[in-house]
Design a protein around this motif. Sequence first.
Motif, PDB file in Angstrom:
ATOM      1  N   ARG A  28       8.431   2.012  -5.181  1.00 20.73           N
ATOM      2  CA  ARG A  28       7.882   1.770  -3.838  1.00 20.73           C
ATOM      3  C   ARG A  28       7.180   0.417  -3.759  1.00 20.73           C
ATOM      4  O   ARG A  28       6.166   0.274  -3.070  1.00 20.73           O
ATOM      5  CB  ARG A  28       6.896   2.888  -3.483  1.00 20.73           C
ATOM      6  N   GLN A  29       7.728  -0.562  -4.439  1.00 20.98           N
ATOM      7  CA  GLN A  29       7.079  -1.873  -4.506  1.00 20.98           C
ATOM      8  C   GLN A  29       6.808  -2.454  -3.121  1.00 20.98           C
ATOM      9  O   GLN A  29       5.756  -3.062  -2.895  1.00 20.98           O
ATOM     10  CB  GLN A  29       7.948  -2.849  -5.302  1.00 20.98           C
ATOM     11  N   GLY A  30       7.772  -2.293  -2.214  1.00 21.97           N
ATOM     12  CA  GLY A  30       7.599  -2.841  -0.878  1.00 21.97           C
ATOM     13  C   GLY A  30       6.426  -2.232  -0.150  1.00 21.97           C
ATOM     14  O   GLY A  30       5.620  -2.954   0.474  1.00 21.97           O
ATOM     15  N   GLU A  31       6.292  -0.905  -0.219  1.00 20.80           N
ATOM     16  CA  GLU A  31       5.193  -0.229   0.464  1.00 20.80           C
ATOM     17  C   GLU A  31       3.846  -0.543  -0.191  1.00 20.80           C
ATOM     18  O   GLU A  31       2.828  -0.704   0.497  1.00 20.80           O
ATOM     19  CB  GLU A  31       5.440   1.279   0.466  1.00 20.80           C
ATOM     20  N   VAL A  32       3.859  -0.632  -1.525  1.00 16.61           N
ATOM     21  CA  VAL A  32       2.625  -0.983  -2.241  1.00 16.61           C
ATOM     22  C   VAL A  32       2.200  -2.404  -1.874  1.00 16.61           C
ATOM     23  O   VAL A  32       1.015  -2.670  -1.611  1.00 16.61           O
ATOM     24  CB  VAL A  32       2.819  -0.851  -3.765  1.00 16.61           C
TER      25      VAL A  32
END
Length: 272
Positions: A230-234
Motif C-alpha cells: 500500500r505504498q501509494g496510500e501510505v
Amino acid sequence: MKPSHVCSLFALVCSTAVSAESYVIGVEKLAFAPHYSIDAQGQYQGFARELFDLFAQTSGVELSYKVLPVEQLLPALLDGQVDLKYPDSETWAQAQKAGKTLSYSQGVVEYVDGMLVAPQRQGQPIEQIKRLAMVNGWTPWGYQERIAAGQIELAYSDDLRQMIRQALRKDTDGAYFNVVVATHYLDSIRARPGALVFDAKLPHTRGSFHLSTVKHSALLKRFDRFLSERQGEVAALKNKYRVEANLDSEYMGLEQWKVDFLERQKAKAISE
C-alpha cells in the motif's frame, strides 16, 4: 449434541477467533503532532492513527489504542499489558530491553532530531551554543561531550510549548527536538513560521519510527507487507500530515508556500 451446547461452542469459537485477531497498541500520551497526539476526549489521533486504522481495515484485524505516559509504555509492552508499542526503535532503551526479545517492523516514517535556532544564528559553530533548551526525557545526541564538560548548559522544560517559548525569548541559544514536530508547532499553533529554523550544520540524528512487539512477530510481518503493498496510500498519508516534509531542507516541515516566502525574504535581505 444439544442445541444449547452447539450455540455455546459456536460462541466460544467466535470469541476465540475475535480474540486472536484483536490487538492493543500502546501509544504515547504526548503532543507530537503531526505524527500523533491525544485529543480532548483522550483519543489517539494524527498520522499514526490513520495509518494503523488503514492497516486494520485492509488486513482484517482489530486494533485498539492504549494511551500511556511515555515512561510507562515500554514496561507495559514488556509486561504484556499491550501487544505492540509505537513508536519504537532497536536503538532505544537498550538497558531496559536487555534479556528481552523484541521484534520490530520496518521503518514506518523517517525523522530528524536536531537543533532549531533563530534564523540569524543559523550556520554558527557549535562553540556558540552555550545554553540549550530541552524537553524532559530527551537526549541531545551529539552534544553530550560538551554538556559533560560544562560547555553547554541544559534548560529543561516540561513540554514542547515551554521549550519553544524559551528559545523564542532567547533565554537559550536553540532548542533540540524532533524538527518536523517543532516546526509544525511553530507553523500551525504559534503561527510563527520561520521563527526558528533547523540548522543542519549542527549535530543532529536521523532515524525511523518502528512498531515493536514481544509476542506478535507474525503480525509485524503482515504490517510490513501492508507498508509495501500500500505504498501509494501510505505516501498519501505522509503527504497529508507532512511528517517527512523537506527532511533534507533547513525548512523541514514547512508547507511549500512558506518555504517560497522565506526564500524570498532571505534573498531580499541579501540584496539590501
